[in-house]
Motif scaffolding. Structure first.
Motif, PDB file in Angstrom:
ATOM      1  N   ASP A 148       0.836  -1.191   0.000  1.00  0.00           N
ATOM      2  CA  ASP A 148       0.000   0.000   0.000  1.00  0.00           C
ATOM      3  C   ASP A 148       0.878   1.252   0.000  1.00  0.00           C
ATOM      4  O   ASP A 148       2.112   1.163  -0.038  1.00  0.00           O
ATOM      5  N   ALA A 149       0.243   2.410   0.059  1.00  0.00           N
ATOM      6  CA  ALA A 149       0.977   3.686  -0.014  1.00  0.00           C
ATOM      7  C   ALA A 149       1.984   3.837   1.119  1.00  0.00           C
ATOM      8  O   ALA A 149       3.008   4.502   0.965  1.00  0.00           O
ATOM      9  N   ALA A 150       1.720   3.196   2.258  1.00  0.00           N
ATOM     10  CA  ALA A 150       2.633   3.268   3.405  1.00  0.00           C
ATOM     11  C   ALA A 150       3.735   2.217   3.329  1.00  0.00           C
ATOM     12  O   ALA A 150       4.585   2.137   4.212  1.00  0.00           O
ATOM     13  N   GLY A 151       3.725   1.402   2.269  1.00  0.00           N
ATOM     14  CA  GLY A 151       4.744   0.369   2.117  1.00  0.00           C
ATOM     15  C   GLY A 151       4.432  -0.922   2.846  1.00  0.00           C
ATOM     16  O   GLY A 151       5.271  -1.821   2.907  1.00  0.00           O
ATOM     17  N   GLU A 152       3.210  -1.035   3.383  1.00  0.00           N
ATOM     18  CA  GLU A 152       2.812  -2.250   4.099  1.00  0.00           C
ATOM     19  C   GLU A 152       2.297  -3.293   3.111  1.00  0.00           C
ATOM     20  O   GLU A 152       1.546  -2.964   2.190  1.00  0.00           O
ATOM     21  N   PRO A 153       2.660  -4.564   3.292  1.00  0.00           N
ATOM     22  CA  PRO A 153       2.164  -5.602   2.396  1.00  0.00           C
ATOM     23  C   PRO A 153       0.682  -5.864   2.624  1.00  0.00           C
ATOM     24  O   PRO A 153       0.197  -5.824   3.749  1.00  0.00           O
ATOM     25  N   ARG A 154      -0.023  -6.112   1.533  1.00  0.00           N
ATOM     26  CA  ARG A 154      -1.448  -6.441   1.561  1.00  0.00           C
ATOM     27  C   ARG A 154      -1.672  -7.585   0.596  1.00  0.00           C
ATOM     28  O   ARG A 154      -0.963  -7.700  -0.410  1.00  0.00           O
TER      29      ARG A 154
END
Length: 101
Positions: A17-23
């Motif tokens: 995502d935009a925050a760099g967290e995996p989804r």
């Protein structure tokens, strides 16, 4: 017993995502969203599925919508079964992700 392939996980897609967290999310054979996933079912899919080096635009679009990410971003896609696989085979493989709806 009749198996509804539209409820079976066929694709598991990962993106950041935009925050760099995996989804992660699960799509059916028709590239329709089924559910978002956690890390554990996504890891099971990576083991059970085949890596797709060039996911099609339908997979990218559906995953981008489900995950709220840019469709032009980087996606890691694993396909669990092929359209030529029997219903029974598809169900057994999809169960490895524990998401038969």
């Amino acid at each position: 017993m009749v198996i509804d392939r539209k409820k079976l996980v066929c694709y598991v897609v990962a993106a950041k995502d935009a925050a760099g967290e995996p989804r992660w999310c699960a799509l059916n054979e028709d590239r329709e969203w089924l559910t978002n996933l956690g890390a554990e079912p996504a890891a099971a899919a990576e083991k059970a599925g085949v890596y797709c080096c060039n996911p099609g635009p339908e997979v990218r679009r559906a995953a981008a919508e489900a995950l709220g990410v840019d469709p032009e971003g980087e996606f890691v896609v694993h396909r669990l079964f092929q359209s030529s696989d029997s219903d029974e085979c598809a169900e057994v493989i999809a169960r490895k992700v524990s998401l038969v709806h």
